[in-house]
Design an enzyme around this catalytic site. Structure first.
Site, mmCIF file in Angstrom:
data_model
loop_
_atom_site.group_PDB
_atom_site.id
_atom_site.type_symbol
_atom_site.label_atom_id
_atom_site.label_comp_id
_atom_site.label_asym_id
_atom_site.label_seq_id
_atom_site.Cartn_x
_atom_site.Cartn_y
_atom_site.Cartn_z
ATOM 1 N N SER A 1 -6.487 5.131 4.524
ATOM 2 C CA SER A 1 -5.973 5.244 5.891
ATOM 3 C C SER A 1 -6.270 3.985 6.703
ATOM 4 O O SER A 1 -7.397 3.494 6.732
ATOM 5 C CB SER A 1 -6.612 6.440 6.593
ATOM 6 O OG SER A 1 -6.174 7.648 6.032
ATOM 7 N N HIS B 1 -7.334 7.920 13.599
ATOM 8 C CA HIS B 1 -8.182 8.974 13.038
ATOM 9 C C HIS B 1 -9.348 8.422 12.227
ATOM 10 O O HIS B 1 -10.294 9.155 11.926
ATOM 11 C CB HIS B 1 -7.346 9.966 12.211
ATOM 12 C CG HIS B 1 -6.904 9.471 10.877
ATOM 13 N ND1 HIS B 1 -5.621 8.998 10.639
ATOM 14 C CD2 HIS B 1 -7.544 9.377 9.688
ATOM 15 C CE1 HIS B 1 -5.504 8.652 9.371
ATOM 16 N NE2 HIS B 1 -6.659 8.878 8.765
ATOM 17 N N ASP C 1 -1.259 7.226 16.052
ATOM 18 C CA ASP C 1 -2.387 7.166 15.118
ATOM 19 C C ASP C 1 -2.765 5.730 14.805
ATOM 20 O O ASP C 1 -3.033 5.369 13.653
ATOM 21 C CB ASP C 1 -2.080 7.935 13.826
ATOM 22 C CG ASP C 1 -3.328 8.143 12.968
ATOM 23 O OD1 ASP C 1 -4.435 8.141 13.539
ATOM 24 O OD2 ASP C 1 -3.188 8.281 11.740
#
Length: 464
Positions: free
Chosen positions: A207, A101, A131
């Site tokens: 992230s 992402h 992911d």
């Protein structure tokens, strides 16, 4: 009355106790200094796009010139969209791991090192289901970090995250493992990652960054947080290294990830279902649907089976099954242990390959139904229109549910399609009438039904 001597002794004891506690806390400076150079900041840019307007070309010739300027397309340029995340270098020649992402939809990806060197990165491969993404920068002799084994982690163990929360470069935070194997479905309701839950302060920008154990090894990739404010509230989730290493290796080798496929719809087993199915306690994954021609169907797995082990690994909750099946190489033959009508059985399954569709569709935990005069249900044959709409060929349609009767207590609704009562299949009204008449009273019985085309198992009990 406390004397000065006593006060001194108490103070000394407190100081000794505080010193002992301090010695028990982990020393993190060396770990952070050694591994920070291999942690990178990732900036992405999605270039502006032009939105056109106006009439289609075939109609433009019919407009008089005097009015044409009023209907000319208005071009609206959208501003470039920038975002940021973190990552880490796993090889001296420039392979970088981050979250999918972080780079999804990006036209430009720039990797920045701690010494402020910047490189434009090439996306080698991405995997939405886990992911994860693998990038490559053109550089040599880069600092790297090594993988650890997330399977060895225990709840309460200290871990450290390094990343760029809110763009604050190379920030470190520490905490403990709060839980293992958390099942969190993605936007497509797929569930292939047994997340590590921590209380480490993770925020937007972290992230894709690494989660280290106390040996300085990467045991997780920070991916998600649970928050109501947009910032950390002590619930963060990381992709375990045991899964990430395999995904990254496949992305590096072939730019894609191959996963195992079983071809079943599953749901959890609650206390009542465990009793009805002959289990001592709730465990396993209850098979609510078997796809025709799937590996499960070819192996003889049936609707109503409870899968308790797959390839030697325990299925404690139903969310364990997709994790394990997904990591099984396609084409491999494995042993599956299950409970069928209270008896233990073993079957051999040749695992298929997962394509674009979801491998294991997890059905919702809606209430369950049952059918018959004894059940307080008005039923009929299924109209052809509903058969086509929901793809259900057998069963009976519930047209009315009588309040207070077993069907209502089981949670049945008008429009549900009952396909199984007890351990008997219900194909039509004739089957239904016969099965309902023979159902024992005073026992918890399994019932399978379809609601809006989705199969669900529950239990029902008929009064004696």
């Amino acid at each position: 009355m406390v004397t000065r001597c006593t006060q001194f002794l108490l103070t000394l004891c407190l100081l000794i106790s505080a010193s002992a506690c301090a010695r028990e806390l982990p020393e993190l400076t060396s770990l952070i200094e050694q591994n920070s150079p291999a942690v990178v900041k990732i900036n992405t840019m999605e270039r502006s796009r032009v939105n056109g307007g106006g009439l289609p070309p075939q109609y433009q010739q019919e407009i008089p010139d005097i009015f044409r300027h009023l209907l000319e397309p208005r071009r609206r340029e959208q501003r470039p969209v920038a975002s940021m995340g973190s990552g880490f270098i796993i090889s001296k020649d420039g392979y970088v791991v981050t979250n999918n992402h972080v780079v999804d939809g990006a036209d430009e990806v720039v990797v920045t090192l701690t010494d402020r060197r910047e490189y434009e990165a090439k996306v080698i491969g991405t995997d939405q289901r886990s992911d994860l993404a693998l990038l490559k920068i053109d550089a040599e002799d880069l600092p790297t970090v090594g993988w650890g084994d997330s399977d060895d982690l225990k709840v309460g163990e200290w871990v450290v995250a390094i990343g760029s929360p809110f763009g604050l470069d190379y920030s470190a935070s520490a905490g403990i493992i709060s839980a293992m194997g958390r099942s969190i479905p993605n936007e497509s309701r797929e569930n292939y990652v047994p997340f590590i839950q921590t209380d480490v302060a993770i925020n937007p920008g972290n992230s894709g960054g690494p989660l280290f154990n106390m040996d300085g090894q990467v045991v997780g990739i920070n991916s998600q947080i649970y928050t109501r404010s947009g910032g950390s509230i002590g619930l963060s989730f990381a992709i375990p290294s045991s899964l990430a290493r395999d995904v990254v290796a496949q992305l590096r080798e072939k730019g894609r990830v191959d996963r195992g496929r079983l071809g079943v719809g599953i749901q959890d087993v609650d206390r009542n279902l465990a009793t009805a199915m002959g289990l001592g306690k709730p465990r396993g994954a209850l098979v609510a649907q078997v796809e025709a021609g799937s590996p499960a169907a070819e192996a003889g797995i049936r609707v109503g089976d409870i899968i308790t082990r797959f390839d030697g690994q325990k299925i404690v909750v139903f969310g364990d099954l997709p994790h394990i099946v997904g990591q099984t190489p396609p084409g491999r033959e494995v042993s599956v242990e299950l409970m069928r009508e209270g008896e233990r059985k073993k079957v051999r399954v040749k695992v298929g390959a997962l394509e674009g569709a979801e491998e294991v569709q997890q059905t919702s935990s809606a209430p369950s139904p049952d059918v018959g005069g004894r059940l307080g249900l008005v039923t009929s044959e299924i109209p052809d229109t509903l058969k086509q709409r929901w793809g259900v060929d057998t069963g009976v349609l519930v047209k009315q549910v009588v309040p207070g009767k077993p069907g209502a207590k089981a949670g049945l609704r008008s429009g549900d399609i009952v396909a199984q009562l007890g351990f008997d299949e219900v194909e039509n009204m004739e089957d239904y009438d016969k099965v309902v008449k023979e159902l024992p009273g005073g026992e918890l019985l399994p019932i399978r039904f379809f609601r809006a085309g989705q199969p669900t198992f529950r239990t029902i009990q008929i009064d004696e």
